[in-house]
Design a protein around this motif. Sequence first.
Motif, PDB file in Angstrom:
ATOM      1  N   GLY A  20       0.808  -1.211   0.000  1.00 25.69           N
ATOM      2  CA  GLY A  20       0.000   0.000   0.000  1.00 25.69           C
ATOM      3  C   GLY A  20       0.838   1.256   0.000  1.00 25.69           C
ATOM      4  O   GLY A  20       2.020   1.252  -0.372  1.00 25.69           O
ATOM      5  N   SER A  21       0.223   2.347   0.443  1.00 18.39           N
ATOM      6  CA  SER A  21       0.858   3.658   0.469  1.00 18.39           C
ATOM      7  C   SER A  21       0.223   4.462   1.597  1.00 18.39           C
ATOM      8  O   SER A  21      -0.403   3.902   2.495  1.00 18.39           O
ATOM      9  CB  SER A  21       0.654   4.354  -0.882  1.00 18.39           C
ATOM     10  OG  SER A  21      -0.722   4.673  -1.070  1.00 18.39           O
ATOM     11  N   ILE A  71      -8.636 -11.548   1.461  1.00 15.75           N
ATOM     12  CA  ILE A  71      -8.097 -10.291   0.969  1.00 15.75           C
ATOM     13  C   ILE A  71      -8.867  -9.154   1.630  1.00 15.75           C
ATOM     14  O   ILE A  71     -10.068  -9.295   1.911  1.00 15.75           O
ATOM     15  CB  ILE A  71      -8.199 -10.210  -0.581  1.00 15.75           C
ATOM     16  CG1 ILE A  71      -7.524  -8.942  -1.103  1.00 15.75           C
ATOM     17  CG2 ILE A  71      -9.646 -10.302  -1.035  1.00 15.75           C
ATOM     18  CD1 ILE A  71      -7.416  -8.912  -2.623  1.00 15.75           C
ATOM     19  N   ASN A  72      -8.174  -8.048   1.917  1.00 19.52           N
ATOM     20  CA  ASN A  72      -8.820  -6.920   2.585  1.00 19.52           C
ATOM     21  C   ASN A  72      -8.203  -5.618   2.084  1.00 19.52           C
ATOM     22  O   ASN A  72      -6.981  -5.510   1.927  1.00 19.52           O
ATOM     23  CB  ASN A  72      -8.646  -7.018   4.104  1.00 19.52           C
ATOM     24  CG  ASN A  72      -9.471  -5.985   4.845  1.00 19.52           C
ATOM     25  OD1 ASN A  72     -10.690  -6.108   4.936  1.00 19.52           O
ATOM     26  ND2 ASN A  72      -8.838  -4.950   5.374  1.00 19.52           N
ATOM     27  N   LEU A  73      -9.046  -4.628   1.826  1.00 20.76           N
ATOM     28  CA  LEU A  73      -8.606  -3.318   1.343  1.00 20.76           C
ATOM     29  C   LEU A  73      -9.176  -2.229   2.236  1.00 20.76           C
ATOM     30  O   LEU A  73     -10.390  -2.191   2.490  1.00 20.76           O
ATOM     31  CB  LEU A  73      -9.059  -3.086  -0.101  1.00 20.76           C
ATOM     32  CG  LEU A  73      -8.826  -1.671  -0.664  1.00 20.76           C
ATOM     33  CD1 LEU A  73      -7.325  -1.389  -0.807  1.00 20.76           C
ATOM     34  CD2 LEU A  73      -9.530  -1.494  -2.008  1.00 20.76           C
ATOM     35  N   VAL A  74      -8.295  -1.357   2.718  1.00 22.11           N
ATOM     36  CA  VAL A  74      -8.712  -0.155   3.428  1.00 22.11           C
ATOM     37  C   VAL A  74      -8.287   1.038   2.593  1.00 22.11           C
ATOM     38  O   VAL A  74      -7.102   1.215   2.286  1.00 22.11           O
ATOM     39  CB  VAL A  74      -8.075  -0.074   4.831  1.00 22.11           C
ATOM     40  CG1 VAL A  74      -8.504   1.222   5.521  1.00 22.11           C
ATOM     41  CG2 VAL A  74      -8.479  -1.269   5.670  1.00 22.11           C
ATOM     42  N   ALA A  75      -9.261   1.863   2.178  1.00 19.17           N
ATOM     43  CA  ALA A  75      -9.001   3.046   1.370  1.00 19.17           C
ATOM     44  C   ALA A  75      -9.823   4.199   1.936  1.00 19.17           C
ATOM     45  O   ALA A  75     -11.057   4.174   1.879  1.00 19.17           O
ATOM     46  CB  ALA A  75      -9.370   2.805  -0.094  1.00 19.17           C
ATOM     47  N   GLY A  76      -9.149   5.183   2.508  1.00 20.19           N
ATOM     48  CA  GLY A  76      -9.870   6.286   3.134  1.00 20.19           C
ATOM     49  C   GLY A  76     -10.682   5.777   4.317  1.00 20.19           C
ATOM     50  O   GLY A  76     -10.176   5.085   5.194  1.00 20.19           O
ATOM     51  N   ARG A 122       6.738   2.185   8.833  1.00 20.74           N
ATOM     52  CA  ARG A 122       6.387   3.546   8.442  1.00 20.74           C
ATOM     53  C   ARG A 122       5.770   3.607   7.050  1.00 20.74           C
ATOM     54  O   ARG A 122       5.524   4.693   6.528  1.00 20.74           O
ATOM     55  CB  ARG A 122       7.652   4.436   8.460  1.00 20.74           C
ATOM     56  CG  ARG A 122       8.337   4.530   9.817  1.00 20.74           C
ATOM     57  CD  ARG A 122       7.478   5.249  10.824  1.00 20.74           C
ATOM     58  NE  ARG A 122       8.182   5.481  12.079  1.00 20.74           N
ATOM     59  CZ  ARG A 122       7.618   5.973  13.172  1.00 20.74           C
ATOM     60  NH1 ARG A 122       6.316   6.255  13.153  1.00 20.74           N
ATOM     61  NH2 ARG A 122       8.325   6.149  14.270  1.00 20.74           N
ATOM     62  N   ARG A 123       5.501   2.454   6.458  1.00 22.53           N
ATOM     63  CA  ARG A 123       5.037   2.453   5.067  1.00 22.53           C
ATOM     64  C   ARG A 123       3.648   3.034   4.906  1.00 22.53           C
ATOM     65  O   ARG A 123       3.324   3.633   3.886  1.00 22.53           O
ATOM     66  CB  ARG A 123       5.038   1.015   4.526  1.00 22.53           C
ATOM     67  CG  ARG A 123       6.400   0.373   4.422  1.00 22.53           C
ATOM     68  CD  ARG A 123       6.246  -1.082   4.032  1.00 22.53           C
ATOM     69  NE  ARG A 123       5.435  -1.804   5.000  1.00 22.53           N
ATOM     70  CZ  ARG A 123       4.802  -2.935   4.727  1.00 22.53           C
ATOM     71  NH1 ARG A 123       4.882  -3.464   3.523  1.00 22.53           N
ATOM     72  NH2 ARG A 123       4.084  -3.542   5.664  1.00 22.53           N
TER      73      ARG A 123
END
Length: 344
Positions: free
Chosen positions: A112-113, A173-178, A332-333
């Motif tokens: 991620g970022s 699978i899991n995605l956290v965006a905002g 820290r990524r």
Amino acid sequence: MKLSKILTIVFCSLLMHFAADAQDHLYSQFFNSPVYLNPALNGQFEGDLRMNLIYRNQWTSVPGSLNYLTASVDYNIPRFGGGLGLLFTRSSEGTAYLKKNNIAGIYSYSVGSDNFVLSFGLQAGITNRSIDYGNLIFGDQIDPRLGYMPGSGSSADLPQFNNRYYFDSGAGINLVAGNFMIGGALQHINRPNESFTGSPARLPMRVTGHLSYRWDLDVYSNTDEDDHSYVIPSVVIYKQSQAQSVNAGLEYKRRSVSAGLWYRSGGQSGPSAIVVSLTFDLNISREGGEKVRFGLSHDAPSSKLNYGNTSGTTEGSLSYQTTLPNRAYIDRRFDGAKRCYDFY
């Protein structure tokens, strides 16, 4: 025949039917058993080490107990970009004590970022399934006038086995965006054979999908985010063979207390229910990431089985997480991105 004996026999029949359909148990406090919900949530927490325990006592006044327990330990390893975990699940169903014990190892990895975090999880383990036929009551043990005769034998043909081991696997699978989180998991990917009779009885895959949103009620406040109030609506969908369940509702979270109200549809697999939950967080050391969480929930059936006949279902959960004193690497990524623990 006494009503209690009739209920016991009927319940055993229902139990054997459900066992044949091979449906997994589901937790109302899915947010307090994240590794059971989705292996991609393994290692996704603040700190180094986390331990979770959850217990479910279903339909307490129905003859033949339905008890479920899940314990997990996961270790966050930022240097490897993921985590390692161990999951143990135990279920005991009915007067014949149909038991299932599973122990599984989990590996998760995240990319991620500052804007998103995408996590993957793999799960593999061994399951033991057993049943005590000595506690079952068959038709030739029931006298038409006197009812069930304790100690009487039966000429019924018993299945070939009463104990079975098999390999089991899963992935997620899991995605956290905002402020959004969405994930999915597959369990029993290899569709293991759990038959007691010798004829194949493949365990159907369990498909899980979940979606949550984090609504900050104090978004314009200058206080620390930990002091904000949040409303977190969530939807969890389960499907296994012909059984399907949807759990939808929301939590109100204020500092260390969360209160939730949920509705779970039973579909063809069982009764629907209204669920009330409370979760309490105790920060032992905020700087050290040491925290204890206690959760309690109660289900009240809203159809098919009424509350008076079942006394509902109660769950309790306990969690502990901490940062180890010799921690040498800090991740820290994803400093600018929210993580799954922000929703739970």
